[in-house]
Design an enzyme around this catalytic site. Structure first.
Site, short mmCIF file in Angstrom:
data_model
loop_
_atom_site.label_atom_id
_atom_site.label_comp_id
_atom_site.label_asym_id
_atom_site.label_seq_id
_atom_site.Cartn_x
_atom_site.Cartn_y
_atom_site.Cartn_z
N ASP A 47 0.69 -1.27 -0.01
CA ASP A 47 -0.06 -0.05 -0.01
C ASP A 47 0.83 1.10 -0.07
O ASP A 47 0.28 2.39 -0.23
CB ASP A 47 -0.92 0.06 1.06
CG ASP A 47 -0.37 -0.04 2.35
OD1 ASP A 47 0.82 -0.10 2.62
OD2 ASP A 47 -1.30 -0.07 3.42
N SER A 48 2.22 1.27 -0.08
CA SER A 48 3.14 2.30 -0.27
C SER A 48 2.97 2.87 -1.67
O SER A 48 3.36 3.93 -1.76
CB SER A 48 4.57 1.85 0.04
OG SER A 48 4.94 0.76 -0.82
N ASP A 55 -1.20 -6.04 -0.44
CA ASP A 55 -1.63 -5.27 0.66
C ASP A 55 -3.05 -5.50 0.85
O ASP A 55 -3.61 -4.66 0.01
CB ASP A 55 -0.77 -4.12 0.94
CG ASP A 55 0.19 -4.26 2.10
OD1 ASP A 55 0.15 -5.03 2.90
OD2 ASP A 55 1.16 -3.25 2.06
N LYS A 81 -1.71 -9.22 2.51
CA LYS A 81 -0.95 -9.07 3.57
C LYS A 81 -1.91 -8.12 4.57
O LYS A 81 -2.36 -7.09 3.86
CB LYS A 81 0.63 -8.37 3.29
CG LYS A 81 1.07 -7.88 4.70
CD LYS A 81 2.65 -7.65 4.03
CE LYS A 81 2.86 -6.27 3.62
NZ LYS A 81 2.52 -5.11 4.54
N GLU A 124 -1.64 -5.68 8.10
CA GLU A 124 -0.76 -5.24 9.42
C GLU A 124 -1.27 -5.36 10.82
O GLU A 124 -2.49 -5.53 11.07
CB GLU A 124 -0.65 -3.71 9.22
CG GLU A 124 0.13 -3.28 7.90
CD GLU A 124 0.65 -1.89 7.82
OE1 GLU A 124 0.07 -1.05 8.77
OE2 GLU A 124 0.86 -1.32 6.71
N GLU A 163 9.26 -4.67 10.27
CA GLU A 163 9.74 -3.18 9.94
C GLU A 163 10.03 -2.53 11.08
O GLU A 163 9.57 -2.12 12.00
CB GLU A 163 8.38 -2.54 8.98
CG GLU A 163 9.02 -1.27 8.31
CD GLU A 163 7.93 -0.62 7.62
OE1 GLU A 163 6.89 -1.17 7.26
OE2 GLU A 163 8.11 0.54 7.09
O1 KIV Z 1 3.47 -1.18 1.79
C1 KIV Z 1 4.67 -1.44 1.48
O2 KIV Z 1 5.66 -1.19 0.52
C2 KIV Z 1 5.27 -2.49 2.88
C3 KIV Z 1 6.66 -2.54 2.87
C4 KIV Z 1 7.19 -1.66 3.64
C5 KIV Z 1 6.87 -3.88 3.42
O3 KIV Z 1 4.33 -2.96 3.50
#
Ligand code: KIV
Length: 259
Positions: free
Chosen positions: A44-45, A83, A113, A115, A182
């Protein structure tokens, strides 16, 4: 052979490091896959690196699916993980099942994924994995909690370190096939890595993890600012700028195209 969650666990047992990077579109994904990256995370980055937001919070499940669909079209070998974005799973089990199910139905991604490792997340992970949806965990600095925690290193006090270790163990017991660590101290990452039967993938968590992941925009030098633990291997901003300036000059001077 396509990389599977089971393969990642085997690599941990064989002490073969796992290589992870993020991707947000087809072209990037294709290059990463051809270069032999094992896991490609549609993180989600992408809210920040591809959509220009200042945090990951605004990205929606529809946008994640749009990007995961493009990424997975570019990948033959790596395991693609998407994500689940903020508020697409935390509210209820039903919402989590719906969001994770959409990722698997509407893209070729092989896993999702989530969190955090608090009790609601553990319940969600247990339910999704029971349904046959592979889930990766993510503890330590969790960017979806930025408004509460900021981007600072987590796990520095004994209490915090114990909490993160407990969360990682609970996630593993609930069925995640791997876990992102992280921005936590290296020794804590080493303790978690030694305790878990599943691989740990570090980002800002030192060298004791079973694998490493970076945000590809940071690795390529495309990001305007990178976190202290990241590394740019090339300055793509400069390379692209130089190429664009050369093109502009040639157009202004009637050197391109040639008749
Ligand atoms: O969203 C993302 O890019 C991540 C990485 C920092 C692992 O979760």
């Amino acid at each position: 052979m396509p990389v599977t969650p089971q393969q990642l666990i085997k690599w941990k047992q064989q002490e073969r490091s796992i290589i992870g990077l993020t991707a947000w579109d087809y072209s990037i994904a294709r290059v990463l896959d051809e270069a032999g990256v094992d896991i490609i995370l549609v993180g989600d980055s992408l809210a920040m690196v591809a959509l220009g937001h200042s945090t990951t919070l605004p990205v929606t499940i529809d946008q994640m699916i749009h990007h995961a669909d493009a990424v997975s079209r570019g990948v033959n070998r790596a395991l693609v993980i998407c994500d689940l974005p903020f508020l697409s799973y935390q509210e209820s089990l039903t919402k989590a099942i719906h969001s994770a199910g959409r990722v698997l139905k509407e893209t070729q991604a092989g896993a999702v994924k989530v969190e955090g490792g608090y009790p609601r997340i553990i319940e969600i992970v247990a339910e999704l994995t029971t349904m046959g949806i592979p889930v990766m965990g993510h503890v330590g600095l969790t960017p979806q909690s930025v408004r509460l925690l900021g981007y600072k290193q987590q796990g520095k006090t004994m209490d915090e370190a114990d909490r993160i270790l407990d969360e990682a163990i609970a996630l593993s017991q609930a069925g995640v096939f791997a876990i992102i660590l992280e921005h936590i101290p290296s020794d804590l990452a080493g303790t978690i890595t030694a305790r878990l039967p599943i691989p740990t993938i570090g980002i800002g968590a030192g060298a004791k993890c079973d694998g490493q992941i970076l945000v590809t925009a940071d690795l390529l030098g495309l990001s305007e600012k990178i976190p202290p633990f990241a590394k740019s291997y090339v300055n793509m901003r400069q390379i692209v700028k130089d190429a664009v300036e050369e093109f502009a000059n040639e157009v202004l001077n009637y050197q391109f195209p040639k008749d």
